[in-house]
Write a protein that holds these residues in place. Structure first.
Motif, PDB file in Angstrom:
ATOM      1  N   VAL A 154     -45.693  -8.489 -14.717  1.00 33.68           N
ATOM      2  CA  VAL A 154     -45.636  -9.363 -13.557  1.00 33.68           C
ATOM      3  C   VAL A 154     -46.963  -9.305 -12.818  1.00 33.68           C
ATOM      4  O   VAL A 154     -47.468  -8.226 -12.520  1.00 33.68           O
ATOM      5  N   LYS A 169     -41.634 -12.897  -3.900  1.00 33.02           N
ATOM      6  CA  LYS A 169     -40.455 -13.707  -4.191  1.00 33.02           C
ATOM      7  C   LYS A 169     -40.301 -14.862  -3.198  1.00 33.02           C
ATOM      8  O   LYS A 169     -39.958 -15.986  -3.580  1.00 33.02           O
ATOM      9  N   LEU A 208     -43.046 -17.512  -4.031  1.00 35.76           N
ATOM     10  CA  LEU A 208     -42.730 -18.289  -5.222  1.00 35.76           C
ATOM     11  C   LEU A 208     -41.560 -19.241  -4.969  1.00 35.76           C
ATOM     12  O   LEU A 208     -41.538 -20.361  -5.486  1.00 35.76           O
ATOM     13  N   SER A 209     -40.599 -18.817  -4.163  1.00 38.51           N
ATOM     14  CA  SER A 209     -39.479 -19.679  -3.821  1.00 38.51           C
ATOM     15  C   SER A 209     -39.965 -20.895  -3.027  1.00 38.51           C
ATOM     16  O   SER A 209     -39.561 -22.035  -3.310  1.00 38.51           O
ATOM     17  N   ALA A 217     -41.939 -23.188  -5.343  1.00 34.36           N
ATOM     18  CA  ALA A 217     -41.049 -23.906  -6.257  1.00 34.36           C
ATOM     19  C   ALA A 217     -40.357 -25.063  -5.539  1.00 34.36           C
ATOM     20  O   ALA A 217     -40.217 -26.156  -6.103  1.00 34.36           O
ATOM     21  N   LEU A 254     -46.020 -19.316 -10.874  1.00 33.46           N
ATOM     22  CA  LEU A 254     -45.002 -20.306 -10.499  1.00 33.46           C
ATOM     23  C   LEU A 254     -44.386 -20.955 -11.732  1.00 33.46           C
ATOM     24  O   LEU A 254     -43.188 -21.242 -11.747  1.00 33.46           O
ATOM     25  N   TYR A 284     -41.688 -18.943 -12.962  1.00 36.39           N
ATOM     26  CA  TYR A 284     -40.584 -18.874 -12.003  1.00 36.39           C
ATOM     27  C   TYR A 284     -39.732 -20.147 -12.041  1.00 36.39           C
ATOM     28  O   TYR A 284     -38.504 -20.087 -11.981  1.00 36.39           O
ATOM     29  N   TYR A 334     -32.237 -18.729  -6.013  1.00 37.38           N
ATOM     30  CA  TYR A 334     -33.685 -18.591  -6.200  1.00 37.38           C
ATOM     31  C   TYR A 334     -34.460 -19.468  -5.226  1.00 37.38           C
ATOM     32  O   TYR A 334     -35.474 -19.041  -4.669  1.00 37.38           O
TER      33      TYR A 334
END
Length: 188
Positions: free
Chosen positions: A7, A18, A21-22, A25, A44, A47, A69
């Protein structure tokens, strides 16, 4: 040492990573393309692509997993309503990363990440290719024909069917230009 750490930490703690990235996204799903650094774009992609795959089966369980997510009702409903039907026949590779160059402020490598099936410029020029099998090449059976043989083979139309075209006059040859046949005879 970093044995087995696959990672990319992106210089953040896990909770911050997290959340970032959320948010990215959600932005990608809502806007269909975003500009960010190359490292974040690659993170990304890992993810968001499993989320798009999960959205292809529209069940209550998959909706709840995707919402856990994304943490955004608008983004998850957009994913299931608009994105999933477009990528239904695609087996993977839902995103495209395009490198843009260095950023002026900190010289970071920037990239644009976009959803593949939502780029109107590329889809307009792209046509569905016919799938063909490789076969032996077709061979030319006849040599190119001379002008005289072409004139002889073409059927002549009657004057009643088509009006006559005006006769073309040949341009007079200049005195400076000699015919090639005369020059070749003189050399012999």
């Amino acid at each position: 040492m970093r044995h087995g750490n696959k990672v990319n930490a992106l210089s953040r703690k896990s909770a911050h990573r997290k959340a970032m990235l959320s948010n990215m996204a959600c932005s990608l799903i809502l806007h269909k393309r975003i500009v960010t650094t190359l490292a974040k774009a690659k993170a990304l992609r890992g993810y968001v692509e499993p989320l798009i795959t999960k959205s292809k089966s529209d069940t209550t369980h998959s909706r709840r997993v995707v919402f856990s997510y994304l943490k955004s009702k608008e983004a998850s409903s957009e994913l299931f309503r608009d994105v999933a039907p477009k990528v239904m026949d695609r087996p993977g590779g839902y995103t495209r990363i395009i490198k843009l160059g260095k950023r002026l402020g900190d010289n970071a490598e920037t990239a644009m990440i976009e959803l593949v099936d939502f780029n109107e410029l590329l889809l307009a020029g792209e046509t569905k290719k016919k799938t063909t099998r490789r076969r032996g090449a077709k061979k030319a059976t006849t040599a190119p024909k001379n002008e005289e043989t072409v004139k002889e083979e073409t059927p002549t139309a009657t004057t009643e069917e088509t009006p006559e075209a005006p006769a073309t006059e040949e341009a007079p040859k200049s005195a400076d230009a000699e015919p090639e046949t005369d020059a070749s005879e003189e050399e012999k």
